[in-house]
Design a protein around this motif. Structure first.
Motif, PDB file in Angstrom:
ATOM      1  N   LYS A 221       0.824  -1.218   0.000  1.00  0.00           N
ATOM      2  CA  LYS A 221       0.000   0.000   0.000  1.00  0.00           C
ATOM      3  C   LYS A 221       0.858   1.267   0.000  1.00  0.00           C
ATOM      4  CE  LYS A 221      -3.804  -2.201   2.551  1.00  0.00           C
ATOM      5  NZ  LYS A 221      -4.637  -2.163   3.790  1.00  0.00           N
ATOM      6  N   VAL A 222       2.026   1.180   0.622  1.00  0.00           N
ATOM      7  CA  VAL A 222       2.887   2.355   0.749  1.00  0.00           C
ATOM      8  C   VAL A 222       3.544   2.723  -0.576  1.00  0.00           C
ATOM      9  CG1 VAL A 222       5.073   3.169   1.760  1.00  0.00           C
ATOM     10  CG2 VAL A 222       3.342   2.091   3.213  1.00  0.00           C
ATOM     11  N   ILE A 223       4.069   1.742  -1.286  1.00  0.00           N
ATOM     12  CA  ILE A 223       4.875   2.014  -2.479  1.00  0.00           C
ATOM     13  C   ILE A 223       4.097   2.738  -3.580  1.00  0.00           C
ATOM     14  CG2 ILE A 223       6.099   0.888  -4.399  1.00  0.00           C
ATOM     15  CD1 ILE A 223       7.300  -1.028  -2.312  1.00  0.00           C
ATOM     16  N   PRO A 224       2.860   2.331  -3.907  1.00  0.00           N
ATOM     17  CA  PRO A 224       2.128   3.095  -4.942  1.00  0.00           C
ATOM     18  C   PRO A 224       1.962   4.568  -4.577  1.00  0.00           C
ATOM     19  CG  PRO A 224       1.063   0.988  -4.571  1.00  0.00           C
ATOM     20  CD  PRO A 224       2.098   1.139  -3.495  1.00  0.00           C
ATOM     21  N   LEU A 319      11.532   9.268  13.723  1.00  0.00           N
ATOM     22  CA  LEU A 319      10.214   9.751  13.337  1.00  0.00           C
ATOM     23  C   LEU A 319       9.260   8.561  13.429  1.00  0.00           C
ATOM     24  CD1 LEU A 319      10.982  11.936  10.183  1.00  0.00           C
ATOM     25  CD2 LEU A 319      10.770  12.677  12.565  1.00  0.00           C
ATOM     26  N   TYR A 320       8.043   8.822  13.866  1.00  0.00           N
ATOM     27  CA  TYR A 320       7.112   7.733  14.138  1.00  0.00           C
ATOM     28  C   TYR A 320       5.857   7.827  13.271  1.00  0.00           C
ATOM     29  CZ  TYR A 320      10.076   7.245  18.249  1.00  0.00           C
ATOM     30  OH  TYR A 320      11.159   7.081  19.081  1.00  0.00           O
ATOM     31  N   PHE A 321       5.278   6.655  12.995  1.00  0.00           N
ATOM     32  CA  PHE A 321       4.049   6.585  12.200  1.00  0.00           C
ATOM     33  C   PHE A 321       3.141   5.491  12.739  1.00  0.00           C
ATOM     34  CE2 PHE A 321       7.431   4.266   9.751  1.00  0.00           C
ATOM     35  CZ  PHE A 321       6.980   2.967   9.984  1.00  0.00           C
ATOM     36  N   ASP A 322       1.890   5.547  12.311  1.00  0.00           N
ATOM     37  CA  ASP A 322       0.942   4.475  12.579  1.00  0.00           C
ATOM     38  C   ASP A 322       1.252   3.340  11.606  1.00  0.00           C
ATOM     39  OD1 ASP A 322      -1.225   2.705  12.599  1.00  0.00           O
ATOM     40  OD2 ASP A 322      -2.726   4.284  12.798  1.00  0.00           O
ATOM     41  N   PRO A 323       1.676   2.170  12.085  1.00  0.00           N
ATOM     42  CA  PRO A 323       2.130   1.109  11.172  1.00  0.00           C
ATOM     43  C   PRO A 323       1.049   0.556  10.243  1.00  0.00           C
ATOM     44  CG  PRO A 323       1.927   0.267  13.407  1.00  0.00           C
ATOM     45  CD  PRO A 323       1.762   1.756  13.494  1.00  0.00           C
ATOM     46  N   TYR A 324      -0.218   0.843  10.533  1.00  0.00           N
ATOM     47  CA  TYR A 324      -1.293   0.346   9.684  1.00  0.00           C
ATOM     48  C   TYR A 324      -1.930   1.444   8.834  1.00  0.00           C
ATOM     49  CZ  TYR A 324      -0.985  -4.038  12.233  1.00  0.00           C
ATOM     50  OH  TYR A 324      -0.537  -5.227  12.781  1.00  0.00           O
ATOM     51  N   ASP A 325      -1.357   2.634   8.864  1.00  0.00           N
ATOM     52  CA  ASP A 325      -1.892   3.754   8.092  1.00  0.00           C
ATOM     53  C   ASP A 325      -0.881   4.138   7.014  1.00  0.00           C
ATOM     54  OD1 ASP A 325      -2.801   6.142   7.070  1.00  0.00           O
ATOM     55  OD2 ASP A 325      -3.337   7.009   9.011  1.00  0.00           O
ATOM     56  N   LYS A 327      -1.034   6.124   4.528  1.00  0.00           N
ATOM     57  CA  LYS A 327      -0.932   7.558   4.240  1.00  0.00           C
ATOM     58  C   LYS A 327      -0.032   8.249   5.260  1.00  0.00           C
ATOM     59  CE  LYS A 327      -5.414   7.961   1.928  1.00  0.00           C
ATOM     60  NZ  LYS A 327      -6.765   8.595   1.940  1.00  0.00           N
ATOM     61  N   ASN A 328      -0.170   7.867   6.514  1.00  0.00           N
ATOM     62  CA  ASN A 328       0.689   8.435   7.558  1.00  0.00           C
ATOM     63  C   ASN A 328       2.144   8.031   7.353  1.00  0.00           C
ATOM     64  OD1 ASN A 328       1.354   7.866  11.024  1.00  0.00           O
ATOM     65  ND2 ASN A 328       1.319   9.855  10.022  1.00  0.00           N
ATOM     66  N   ILE A 329       2.365   6.784   6.957  1.00  0.00           N
ATOM     67  CA  ILE A 329       3.732   6.311   6.689  1.00  0.00           C
ATOM     68  C   ILE A 329       4.357   7.124   5.559  1.00  0.00           C
ATOM     69  CG2 ILE A 329       5.114   4.370   5.844  1.00  0.00           C
ATOM     70  CD1 ILE A 329       3.126   2.496   7.238  1.00  0.00           C
ATOM     71  N   VAL A 330       3.587   7.356   4.498  1.00  0.00           N
ATOM     72  CA  VAL A 330       4.104   8.114   3.353  1.00  0.00           C
ATOM     73  C   VAL A 330       4.390   9.556   3.748  1.00  0.00           C
ATOM     74  CG1 VAL A 330       3.524   9.009   1.062  1.00  0.00           C
ATOM     75  CG2 VAL A 330       3.039   6.625   1.632  1.00  0.00           C
ATOM     76  N   GLU A 331       3.550  10.140   4.588  1.00  0.00           N
ATOM     77  CA  GLU A 331       3.798  11.500   5.077  1.00  0.00           C
ATOM     78  C   GLU A 331       5.135  11.593   5.804  1.00  0.00           C
ATOM     79  OE1 GLU A 331       0.495  12.373   7.561  1.00  0.00           O
ATOM     80  OE2 GLU A 331      -0.925  12.674   5.898  1.00  0.00           O
ATOM     81  N   VAL A 332       5.425  10.593   6.643  1.00  0.00           N
ATOM     82  CA  VAL A 332       6.673  10.587   7.401  1.00  0.00           C
ATOM     83  C   VAL A 332       7.863  10.360   6.473  1.00  0.00           C
ATOM     84  CG1 VAL A 332       7.980   9.373   9.190  1.00  0.00           C
ATOM     85  CG2 VAL A 332       5.549   9.848   9.530  1.00  0.00           C
ATOM     86  N   ILE A 333       7.715   9.459   5.505  1.00  0.00           N
ATOM     87  CA  ILE A 333       8.788   9.220   4.526  1.00  0.00           C
ATOM     88  C   ILE A 333       9.086  10.496   3.752  1.00  0.00           C
ATOM     89  CG2 ILE A 333       9.321   8.047   2.353  1.00  0.00           C
ATOM     90  CD1 ILE A 333       7.940   5.559   3.478  1.00  0.00           C
ATOM     91  N   GLU A 334       8.033  11.156   3.286  1.00  0.00           N
ATOM     92  CA  GLU A 334       8.205  12.390   2.515  1.00  0.00           C
ATOM     93  C   GLU A 334       8.877  13.474   3.360  1.00  0.00           C
ATOM     94  OE1 GLU A 334       5.529  15.212  -0.452  1.00  0.00           O
ATOM     95  OE2 GLU A 334       4.539  14.008   1.099  1.00  0.00           O
ATOM     96  N   LYS A 335       8.502  13.542   4.623  1.00  0.00           N
ATOM     97  CA  LYS A 335       9.086  14.525   5.539  1.00  0.00           C
ATOM     98  C   LYS A 335      10.584  14.302   5.688  1.00  0.00           C
ATOM     99  CE  LYS A 335       8.459  16.315  10.259  1.00  0.00           C
ATOM    100  NZ  LYS A 335       7.697  16.139  11.545  1.00  0.00           N
TER     101      LYS A 335
END
Length: 376
Positions: A221-224, A319-325, A327-335
């Protein structure tokens, strides 16, 4: 002190690294006689001939729990313990599946049974829950049967284990996990492990197995979403997982953004960090992941799950994210990708945080200190 170090059951990457690191550090603590029971996996990571004369190695080709061969192995383990007559037995991680006659210290590494409040349990099937419950009954029964003393890798896990086993503080010790000594002596190899980077490429390393709680399937889900923000597969994820599981669990559409190396030898792990830009660990259950101090040691920023086992170790160094979200993971990666200064700041904090983590030598000394205490 004559100590029997039992690693006859170990095959996983994390537990093998801990065992190998501990055994190597014992070389520097020469006052003891070491008898070491090895599984095939641990044996492959050690060169027995390089150890001094106070080390004695015994390799077991089969696991001590499975079938007729397992029965024979357990019988051989008991026979050898009686012959060696150690002062103490230390099973680096349990269950040992056999009960030594001498005082027995067992390492505990089953987060599933002490972190029942993890979101992991809300995201698995009914049958997976049943499977975990069955294994819990088996593992906990043998852990309590095999020994009286336990060692955990964080105080939080120790507290939870005392409650689970209804035992006193004197029976459960805490010794922090840490990075392998290979990270202290690291020298870059002449050849890279990974392919050459293309211009602008950013690599995230996930140095773990494909166990369900590691949550690597979230990459589907994250990669796309990542590729929509950073076109051209410029963001890559480096995995070290079984190829069969990788092909089964990871969608073909996202594989161009992943480099899967399969299982990697412990001594190559520092270079993997060196060739990547950040640690990415979306795990949902841990007793203590050595990936965190490893990344700090190699001066790599960390992004990981916003759960207590991670925040208690990394604090402000991640940096932390919700492991099942996703969109949140991508936000943190982008940051992280978008701010070199942020990455540098995380590394600086990580170096300071590393000061409170035990060195491999200190961890070995703590293990042996406990062994001496229970032997007496």
């Amino acid at each position: 002190m004559k100590i029997l170090i039992n690693c006859s059951t170990l095959s996983g990457t994390g537990v093998t690294q801990v065992a190998v690191s501990f055994i190597r550090e014992c070389i520097n603590i020469q006052s003891n006689e070491y008898h070491v029971f090895l599984s095939k996996t641990v044996s492959r990571e050690l060169e027995n001939s390089s150890f001094p004369s106070n080390f004695f190695f015994y390799t077991f080709e089969h696991h001590p729990i499975y079938g007729i061969k397992g029965f024979k192995i357990r019988k051989e383990l008991r026979k050898l313990e009686k012959k060696i007559n150690p002062d103490c037995v230390f099973s680096v991680f349990g269950p040992s599946w056999w009960t030594p006659l001498k005082p027995h210290l067992i390492g505990y590494a089953y987060p599933h049974y002490v972190y029942r409040d993890s979101p992991f349990f809300k995201n698995i099937s009914f049958f997976q829950k049943i499977k975990i419950n069955v294994f819990e009954l088996i593992h906990l029964w043998f852990l309590k049967r095999n020994g009286k003393y336990f060692v955990c890798e964080t105080e939080d896990v120790s507290k939870r284990l005392r409650k689970l086993f209804n035992c006193t503080e004197e029976n459960v010790y805490t010794v922090s996990n840490t990075y392998n000594d290979f990270f202290n002596s690291y020298k870059r190899l002449e050849e890279n492990i990974l392919p050459e980077k293309v211009e602008g490429e950013f690599r995230f390393l996930s140095l773990c197995s494909f166990a369900p709680h590691k949550n690597l399937v979230i990459l589907n889900k994250v990669i796309p979403l990542i590729n929509s923000k950073f076109p051209g597969n410029k963001v890559k994820f480096v995995l070290t997982v079984d190829n069969d599981l990788f092909n089964k669990k990871i969608d073909d559409s996202v594989k161009p953004s992943i480099i899967n190396l399969g299982r990697v030898d412990v001594d190559k792990c520092p270079q993997l960090y060196d060739e990547c830009d950040s640690l990415f660990l979306p795990t949902t259950l841990e007793c203590f992941s050595a990936n965190y101090p490893e990344a700090m040691k190699m001066k790599k920023p960390i992004i990981t799950s916003n759960l207590s086992f991670a925040t208690s170790i990394c604090k402000d160094a991640a940096l932390y994210f919700d492991p099942y979200d996703e969109k949140n993971i991508v936000e943190v990666i982008e940051k992280l990708i978008s701010s070199t200064r942020l990455a540098e700041n995380l590394v600086e904090i990580g170096c300071k945080q590393l000061d409170i983590v035990l060195t491999p030598r200190e961890r070995a000394e703590e293990y042996l200190k406990i062994c001496k205490e229970i032997a007496n």
